[in-house]
Design a protein around this motif. Structure first.
Motif, PDB file in Angstrom:
ATOM      1  N   ILE A  74     -65.071  36.293 -11.416  1.00  0.00           N
ATOM      2  CA  ILE A  74     -66.265  36.021 -10.623  1.00  0.00           C
ATOM      3  C   ILE A  74     -66.193  36.824  -9.339  1.00  0.00           C
ATOM      4  O   ILE A  74     -65.241  36.693  -8.571  1.00  0.00           O
ATOM      5  N   PRO A  75     -67.199  37.688  -9.077  1.00  0.00           N
ATOM      6  CA  PRO A  75     -67.183  38.438  -7.819  1.00  0.00           C
ATOM      7  C   PRO A  75     -67.302  37.492  -6.621  1.00  0.00           C
ATOM      8  O   PRO A  75     -68.016  36.486  -6.682  1.00  0.00           O
ATOM      9  N   VAL A  76     -66.601  37.806  -5.570  1.00  0.00           N
ATOM     10  CA  VAL A  76     -66.608  36.967  -4.373  1.00  0.00           C
ATOM     11  C   VAL A  76     -68.015  36.867  -3.787  1.00  0.00           C
ATOM     12  O   VAL A  76     -68.378  35.846  -3.208  1.00  0.00           O
ATOM     13  N   SER A  77     -68.838  37.880  -3.995  1.00  0.00           N
ATOM     14  CA  SER A  77     -70.214  37.846  -3.493  1.00  0.00           C
ATOM     15  C   SER A  77     -71.044  36.751  -4.155  1.00  0.00           C
ATOM     16  O   SER A  77     -72.064  36.321  -3.615  1.00  0.00           O
ATOM     17  N   ALA A  78     -70.625  36.268  -5.330  1.00  0.00           N
ATOM     18  CA  ALA A  78     -71.346  35.206  -6.029  1.00  0.00           C
ATOM     19  C   ALA A  78     -70.815  33.822  -5.704  1.00  0.00           C
ATOM     20  O   ALA A  78     -71.298  32.827  -6.232  1.00  0.00           O
ATOM     21  N   LEU A  79     -69.824  33.745  -4.817  1.00  0.00           N
ATOM     22  CA  LEU A  79     -69.218  32.466  -4.472  1.00  0.00           C
ATOM     23  C   LEU A  79     -69.825  31.898  -3.202  1.00  0.00           C
ATOM     24  O   LEU A  79     -70.089  32.620  -2.249  1.00  0.00           O
ATOM     25  N   GLY A  80     -70.017  30.595  -3.197  1.00  0.00           N
ATOM     26  CA  GLY A  80     -70.561  29.907  -2.032  1.00  0.00           C
ATOM     27  C   GLY A  80     -69.502  29.076  -1.335  1.00  0.00           C
ATOM     28  O   GLY A  80     -68.389  29.532  -1.085  1.00  0.00           O
ATOM     29  N   ASP A  81     -69.858  27.826  -1.067  1.00  0.00           N
ATOM     30  CA  ASP A  81     -68.966  26.922  -0.349  1.00  0.00           C
ATOM     31  C   ASP A  81     -67.697  26.641  -1.150  1.00  0.00           C
ATOM     32  O   ASP A  81     -67.727  26.511  -2.370  1.00  0.00           O
ATOM     33  N   VAL A  82     -66.601  26.522  -0.416  1.00  0.00           N
ATOM     34  CA  VAL A  82     -65.301  26.226  -1.005  1.00  0.00           C
ATOM     35  C   VAL A  82     -64.887  24.848  -0.516  1.00  0.00           C
ATOM     36  O   VAL A  82     -64.904  24.570   0.680  1.00  0.00           O
ATOM     37  N   GLU A  83     -64.521  23.975  -1.455  1.00  0.00           N
ATOM     38  CA  GLU A  83     -64.113  22.620  -1.098  1.00  0.00           C
ATOM     39  C   GLU A  83     -62.728  22.334  -1.676  1.00  0.00           C
ATOM     40  O   GLU A  83     -62.514  22.444  -2.885  1.00  0.00           O
ATOM     41  N   VAL A  84     -61.794  21.988  -0.804  1.00  0.00           N
ATOM     42  CA  VAL A  84     -60.451  21.607  -1.225  1.00  0.00           C
ATOM     43  C   VAL A  84     -60.499  20.160  -1.683  1.00  0.00           C
ATOM     44  O   VAL A  84     -61.007  19.287  -0.972  1.00  0.00           O
ATOM     45  N   LEU A  85     -59.984  19.900  -2.887  1.00  0.00           N
ATOM     46  CA  LEU A  85     -60.001  18.555  -3.455  1.00  0.00           C
ATOM     47  C   LEU A  85     -58.580  18.015  -3.572  1.00  0.00           C
ATOM     48  O   LEU A  85     -57.700  18.704  -4.075  1.00  0.00           O
ATOM     49  N   THR A  86     -58.386  16.795  -3.113  1.00  0.00           N
ATOM     50  CA  THR A  86     -57.091  16.136  -3.242  1.00  0.00           C
ATOM     51  C   THR A  86     -57.322  14.684  -3.632  1.00  0.00           C
ATOM     52  O   THR A  86     -58.398  14.130  -3.388  1.00  0.00           O
ATOM     53  N   GLY A  87     -56.324  14.090  -4.231  1.00  0.00           N
ATOM     54  CA  GLY A  87     -56.346  12.662  -4.541  1.00  0.00           C
ATOM     55  C   GLY A  87     -57.520  12.235  -5.394  1.00  0.00           C
ATOM     56  O   GLY A  87     -57.776  12.783  -6.466  1.00  0.00           O
ATOM     57  N   GLU A  88     -58.246  11.252  -4.910  1.00  0.00           N
ATOM     58  CA  GLU A  88     -59.348  10.656  -5.669  1.00  0.00           C
ATOM     59  C   GLU A  88     -60.487  11.646  -5.903  1.00  0.00           C
ATOM     60  O   GLU A  88     -61.145  11.611  -6.948  1.00  0.00           O
ATOM     61  N   GLU A  89     -60.723  12.542  -4.952  1.00  0.00           N
ATOM     62  CA  GLU A  89     -61.788  13.549  -5.140  1.00  0.00           C
ATOM     63  C   GLU A  89     -61.478  14.465  -6.313  1.00  0.00           C
ATOM     64  O   GLU A  89     -62.374  14.858  -7.057  1.00  0.00           O
ATOM     65  N   THR A  90     -60.222  14.821  -6.492  1.00  0.00           N
ATOM     66  CA  THR A  90     -59.837  15.655  -7.632  1.00  0.00           C
ATOM     67  C   THR A  90     -60.168  14.940  -8.933  1.00  0.00           C
ATOM     68  O   THR A  90     -60.775  15.531  -9.832  1.00  0.00           O
ATOM     69  N   ARG A  91     -59.802  13.679  -9.030  1.00  0.00           N
ATOM     70  CA  ARG A  91     -60.090  12.911 -10.243  1.00  0.00           C
ATOM     71  C   ARG A  91     -61.590  12.743 -10.444  1.00  0.00           C
ATOM     72  O   ARG A  91     -62.091  12.802 -11.566  1.00  0.00           O
ATOM     73  N   ALA A  92     -62.318  12.523  -9.368  1.00  0.00           N
ATOM     74  CA  ALA A  92     -63.762  12.328  -9.477  1.00  0.00           C
ATOM     75  C   ALA A  92     -64.465  13.579 -10.008  1.00  0.00           C
ATOM     76  O   ALA A  92     -65.323  13.492 -10.887  1.00  0.00           O
ATOM     77  N   TRP A  93     -64.085  14.760  -9.504  1.00  0.00           N
ATOM     78  CA  TRP A  93     -64.751  15.996  -9.911  1.00  0.00           C
ATOM     79  C   TRP A  93     -64.351  16.462 -11.304  1.00  0.00           C
ATOM     80  O   TRP A  93     -65.021  17.293 -11.898  1.00  0.00           O
ATOM     81  N   ARG A  94     -63.270  15.935 -11.840  1.00  0.00           N
ATOM     82  CA  ARG A  94     -62.937  16.290 -13.223  1.00  0.00           C
ATOM     83  C   ARG A  94     -63.365  15.200 -14.195  1.00  0.00           C
ATOM     84  O   ARG A  94     -63.087  15.281 -15.375  1.00  0.00           O
ATOM     85  N   SER A  95     -64.030  14.162 -13.696  1.00  0.00           N
ATOM     86  CA  SER A  95     -64.500  13.097 -14.576  1.00  0.00           C
ATOM     87  C   SER A  95     -65.979  12.793 -14.326  1.00  0.00           C
ATOM     88  O   SER A  95     -66.834  13.568 -14.731  1.00  0.00           O
ATOM     89  N   TYR A  96     -66.304  11.747 -13.619  1.00  0.00           N
ATOM     90  CA  TYR A  96     -67.687  11.297 -13.533  1.00  0.00           C
ATOM     91  C   TYR A  96     -68.593  12.179 -12.667  1.00  0.00           C
ATOM     92  O   TYR A  96     -69.805  12.169 -12.855  1.00  0.00           O
ATOM     93  N   LYS A  97     -68.069  12.949 -11.737  1.00  0.00           N
ATOM     94  CA  LYS A  97     -68.893  13.857 -10.939  1.00  0.00           C
ATOM     95  C   LYS A  97     -69.055  15.227 -11.590  1.00  0.00           C
ATOM     96  O   LYS A  97     -69.827  16.049 -11.127  1.00  0.00           O
ATOM     97  N   ALA A  98     -68.322  15.481 -12.659  1.00  0.00           N
ATOM     98  CA  ALA A  98     -68.311  16.811 -13.290  1.00  0.00           C
ATOM     99  C   ALA A  98     -69.675  17.149 -13.895  1.00  0.00           C
ATOM    100  O   ALA A  98     -70.361  16.303 -14.447  1.00  0.00           O
ATOM    101  N   ASP A  99     -70.042  18.403 -13.763  1.00  0.00           N
ATOM    102  CA  ASP A  99     -71.256  18.933 -14.375  1.00  0.00           C
ATOM    103  C   ASP A  99     -70.839  19.661 -15.649  1.00  0.00           C
ATOM    104  O   ASP A  99     -69.949  20.510 -15.615  1.00  0.00           O
ATOM    105  N   PRO A 100     -71.471  19.379 -16.789  1.00  0.00           N
ATOM    106  CA  PRO A 100     -71.066  20.036 -18.038  1.00  0.00           C
ATOM    107  C   PRO A 100     -71.264  21.553 -18.030  1.00  0.00           C
ATOM    108  O   PRO A 100     -70.666  22.259 -18.837  1.00  0.00           O
ATOM    109  N   ARG A 101     -72.062  22.060 -17.120  1.00  0.00           N
ATOM    110  CA  ARG A 101     -72.290  23.506 -17.045  1.00  0.00           C
ATOM    111  C   ARG A 101     -71.228  24.222 -16.216  1.00  0.00           C
ATOM    112  O   ARG A 101     -71.171  25.447 -16.209  1.00  0.00           O
ATOM    113  N   ALA A 102     -70.393  23.477 -15.524  1.00  0.00           N
ATOM    114  CA  ALA A 102     -69.391  24.067 -14.629  1.00  0.00           C
ATOM    115  C   ALA A 102     -68.271  24.727 -15.430  1.00  0.00           C
ATOM    116  O   ALA A 102     -67.961  24.323 -16.548  1.00  0.00           O
TER     117      ALA A 102
END
Length: 150
Positions: A74-102
């Motif tokens: 992925i070219p860096v020009s196509a990248l937007g906001d960067v969010e560091v995930l730890t703990g519960e946020e990591t689990r949330a984004w790989r489960s119920y917050k996950a978008d199937p298109r990601a």
């Protein structure tokens, strides 16, 4: 620009499980004699180790203005906001917050991750989820590459 490269590897317990698969194969082949038993031990362990290595051997790189995550580049020009995930946020984004298109480089045995939004209007992928052991360092490198490109 500071280069970034990380290689994700399977945990040690998975390698032990590979040996256990070999032992199980040896026990299955035990009624057929000593030679099949040894073949099962060696062959079962080898196959399980190859599968463990193939799954665990993933590279994350920032090179030539691109974020390379597994098979995705992925070219860096196509990248937007960067969010560091730890703990519960990591689990949330790989489960119920996950978008199937990601695009998700998901390794459940790594407790931290990075979520990077995709800003390219032509790309239907909303974000990239990257399991990484060093999310702050990867985020800093992406920010510095983005600033130097601007």
């Amino acid at each position: 620009m500071q280069p970034y490269e990380e290689r994700l590897t399977a945990p040690r317990s998975w390698w032990f499980a590979s040996v256990l698969v070999g032992v199980a194969m040896a026990l299955i082949l035990l009624p057929f004699g000593t030679l099949p038993l040894l073949g099962g031990l060696v062959g079962g362990t080898a196959v399980a180790a190859v599968v463990t290595s193939a799954y665990g051997a993933v590279r994350i790189r920032v090179v030539a203005g691109s974020l390379v995550v597994g098979d995705a580049k992925i070219p860096v020009s196509a990248l937007g906001d960067v969010e560091v995930l730890t703990g519960e946020e990591t689990r949330a984004w790989r489960s119920y917050k996950a978008d199937p298109r990601a695009y998700m480089l998901l390794r459940a045995y790594i407790p931290t991750a990075l979520r990077v939004t995709i800003t390219d209007p032509e790309d239907p992928t909303p974000y990239v989820y990257v399991s990484t052991r060093h999310p702050e360092e990867l985020a800093a490198v992406l920010d510095s590459v983005r600033q130097s490109a601007a």
